[in-house]
Scaffold this motif. Structure first.
Motif, short mmCIF file in Angstrom:
data_model
loop_
_atom_site.label_atom_id
_atom_site.label_comp_id
_atom_site.label_asym_id
_atom_site.label_seq_id
_atom_site.Cartn_x
_atom_site.Cartn_y
_atom_site.Cartn_z
N ARG A 15 0.85 -1.18 0.00
CA ARG A 15 0.00 0.00 0.00
C ARG A 15 0.89 1.23 0.00
N LEU A 17 -1.04 4.22 0.69
CA LEU A 17 -1.85 5.01 1.61
C LEU A 17 -2.30 4.12 2.76
N ASP A 19 -4.81 3.52 6.29
CA ASP A 19 -6.25 3.75 6.51
C ASP A 19 -6.55 5.18 6.94
N CYS A 22 -6.54 7.35 3.98
CA CYS A 22 -7.74 7.13 3.15
C CYS A 22 -8.96 7.81 3.77
N ASP A 307 -5.22 1.97 -4.37
CA ASP A 307 -5.23 1.81 -2.91
C ASP A 307 -6.55 2.26 -2.32
N PHE A 308 -6.97 3.46 -2.74
CA PHE A 308 -8.18 4.05 -2.18
C PHE A 308 -9.41 3.23 -2.58
N TRP A 311 -9.74 0.48 -0.31
CA TRP A 311 -10.25 0.94 0.99
C TRP A 311 -11.77 1.09 0.94
#
Lengths: 484, 213
Positions: A15, A17, A19, A22, A307-308, A311
């Motif tokens: 990752r 980013l 949490d 995000c 990545d987002f 999430w």
């Protein structure tokens, strides 16, 4: 059937980013939507959002309250499956599974026969689809080229017809405007057996170009409403250029892309709750402030949006295997490899644009086969590692002893093919390489393209289906010339 | 060259609008001719900016600062030049073609062209051929600049040129094109008069076309 890549089970998944980041980004995106809003150029879309509680001023400046996005995230499916011509679920897209494909609409082709960069023709789409159909690591196709020998209003239909006829793999179509969407879908319906079959086992998904994150053109919204209404899959992809249509920092540029995507998401779920929606898997692009080109392979934006998307828990349409280089040179190889590697590691889902050179303006079949080879290498990288009595045969080691050799052992015979062997990269000794013609990778790739074109026979469509597709094209041509 | 004008060129290159305004006033107070201040103070500064941009030593945001600086100086000179009946370098009409909503590139060209001393009339985006024709009739520009960002809308440039020909106006204007999918070969195919690969090149092209006409 091209297998999925998944870095999910390995420590390699990474990752950029975390949490907390995000969460902060999400809050920022919701603030952009509620405070700054978007310009929507389609009345039905405006009306639907207004009725759901969005504020509308000046006719089309729409401010979207967070709950519309939050509600949408509850109803939108977390998975989407794409099917091949035979109805096999070859792309079960979810989580960190990665599937790779070509890009669309390059104006030029770097001709593998001559090395010349020339305007693309319909025949180049056919050749591109033939090669894509043959390559093991290509899971889906986009048309690769924009043909200059076809009248502009017919390009989308000819491209779709060629893709459907030349490959059995799932297709992501583009279409300039909304009016060609019904025709291209009718062609797909002929192939799979009707509208219901297309909706249940979609072979085709649409790539919807949206002007920018905060400016949504009429065609994009028309497509979103139509496709979500039918429950057909599409990726809703705003484009922003950091320093031009977005702030120059990658996070801000991606925030605007995602604001646009989430606008589309909210609208899609208001229009038809539970309809599939595919997020963009990249964003944060920049304008190169020396050349005014928008580079495809810059590192600053890599992996952030994918990545987002993870999430949020949604499937995404990502980008890799593309280069800003103008020929199949070292830069092209490096940029393709770096982008493919990072997308596998972040778990980009539907990853397009393999074979792109020249920042998306020139397509290269030689570059495509190099991307395919690179994926073969990467597939081995992300294979789960097993430690057991076969992979660590202690008895055998003791039996053969310190000075013994393994080359003629049964264990070697049983397992040697499990190591990666190049089919395009070469690793002969120097004399062997010279004797074979002392070729560069680019030369071998061009030969491989020609070999595929000479020998690969894509599975043809049944005659009646093929003729049905041709009839749709004829009707469209007559209709469009009548309208002139 | 007087040192006031040299320092004015330097202010333009440095993007120092405050200083350029002061220096223009100082030059006027010294009794210098407004056209002289423009041609030998402001314009050489922007010319040098163009050279540095092409070399890769200046970036677009810096070029825009310089263009703003030039405009700040030009704003003072404009009424004086008009009163003396002096023409600006030329008039450019800019538009993004039909079907295309992208306007940032066009806007960039407009800002830089103004900075270079052109009068710029921006007719917006999604402009059909008829509106380009109306603009030619209304503003009598030296140059029409068309922009497109999409591979799918760039052909509208060819249609627009044909329409201008059919309206009998083709010989009244020079037509230049630009935008991400456009290149020199395409410009030649559609019989445009030139192609700018980026905003500063487009402005250079406008300058050479305006001085030739």
């Amino acid at each position: 059937m091209a297998p999925a890549f998944s870095a999910a089970q390995t420590p390699l998944r990474c990752r950029r980013l975390n949490d907390t980041q995000c969460e902060r980004l999400f809050a920022g995106i919701l603030e952009i939507l509620e405070r700054t809003g978007v310009l929507l150029y389609e009345q039905t879309a405006i009306d639907l959002l207004k009725k759901a509680g969005a504020s509308v001023v000046d006719g089309n400046r729409v401010r979207i309250p967070p709950r519309l996005v939050e509600n949408a995230l509850k109803t939108v499916p977390k998975e989407v499956t794409l099917y091949n011509r035979h109805g096999d679920p070859v792309m079960p897209v979810s989580g960190y599974k990665s599937f790779f494909g070509t890009g669309s609409d390059c104006l030029y082709v770097l001709d593998h026969r001559t090395g010349e960069r020339r305007p693309a023709k319909l025949q180049d789409i056919k050749e591109g689809m033939t090669v894509a159909d043959a390559l093991d690591n290509v899971s889906f196709v986009m048309c690769m080229f924009m043909p200059w020998d076809i009248g502009e209003r017919m390009i989308d239909r000819y491209a779709m017809a060629t893709m459907l006829k030349t490959t059995t793999k799932p297709i992501t179509y583009v279409t300039t405007d909304f009016s060609s969407v019904p025709d291209v879908l009718r062609m797909a319906e002929l192939v799979v057996g009707g509208p219901r079959a297309l909706e249940e086992k979609p072979i085709a998904s649409c790539y919807v170009n949206v002007t920018t994150g905060l400016v949504h053109n009429e065609e994009a919204l028309q497509k979103l409403l139509y496709l979500s209404g039918r429950g057909l899959p599409y990726a809703y992809v705003p484009s922003t250029q950091g320093g031009m249509t977005a702030p120059v920092t990658p996070i801000a540029a991606m925030a605007l892309v995602l604001a646009g995507a989430l606008t589309g998401l909210a609208l899609s779920q208001i229009n038809n709750p539970g309809s599939p929606f595919i997020l963009p898997g990249w964003g944060g692009s920049m304008l190169d402030m020396r050349t005014t080109v928008m580079p495809y392979s810059d590192p600053d934006k890599r992996m952030l949006v994918a990545d987002f998307a993870h999430w949020l828990g949604l499937p995404m349409f990502a980008l890799a295997g593309a280069s800003d280089a103008k020929t199949v040179d070292q830069q092209a190889g490096i940029e393709a490899a770096l982008t493919l590697t990072t997308d596998i590691m972040v778990g980009g889902n539907i990853v397009h644009d393999m074979g792109y050179l020249d920042s998306g303006l020139t397509g290269s079949l030689a570059q495509l086969v190099i991307c395919d080879e690179t994926l073969g290498w990467l597939k081995h990288l992300v294979q789960p590692v097993e430690i057991n009595d076969e992979t660590l045969p202690l008895d055998l080691i003791d039996e053969i002893g310190p000075g013994g050799h393994y080359v003629d052992s049964e264990h070697t015979y049983a397992h040697f093919r499990e190591r990666w062997y190049p089919s395009l990269f070469e690793r002969d000794n120097y004399a062997g390489w010279e004797a074979a013609g002392a070729q560069t990778l680019g030369e071998r790739a061009a030969s491989r393209v020609q070999q595929i074109l000479d020998t690969h026979q894509p599975e043809p469509l049944p005659d009646d289906v093929s003729q049905g597709i041709d009839a749709i094209i004829r009707q469209a041509e007559e209709h469009l010339s009548d309208a002139d | 060259m007087s040192s006031v004008l040299e320092r004015l060129s330097t202010a333009v290159i440095a993007g120092d609008a405050e200083n350029s305004v002061k220096l223009v006033h100082r030059a006027l107070d010294k009794g210098m001719d407004p056209k002289d201040i423009l041609d030998n103070g402001l314009v050489p500064g922007m010319d040098e900016v163009g050279i540095r941009f092409r070399r890769g030593d200046m970036f677009v945001p810096e070029v825009l600062m310089s263009a703003d600086t030039m405009s700040a100086g030009l704003d003072i000179l404009r009424p004086l030049l008009a009163a003396a009946g002096t023409q600006l370098i030329g008039t450019v009409v800019l538009g993004t073609v039909k079907g295309d909503l992208h306007d940032i590139g066009k806007n960039l060209v407009g800002m830089m062209a103004e900075g270079a001393g052109f009068e710029v009339i921006d007719i917006g985006f999604n402009v059909p051929p008829e509106r380009f024709i109306d603009a030619i009739k209304e503003h009598q520009p030296n140059i029409i600049g068309m922009s497109a960002m999409l591979t799918t809308t760039m052909r509208a440039m060819g249609h627009t040129i044909r329409a201008i020909e059919e309206a009998g106006l083709r010989d009244k204007v020079k037509i230049i094109v630009g935008g991400a999918p456009v290149d020199a070969e395409f410009a030649t195919r559609i019989t445009a008069d030139g192609y700018g690969s980026n905003a500063p090149s487009a402005v250079e092209l406008c300058k050479s076309l305006a001085s030739a006409s």
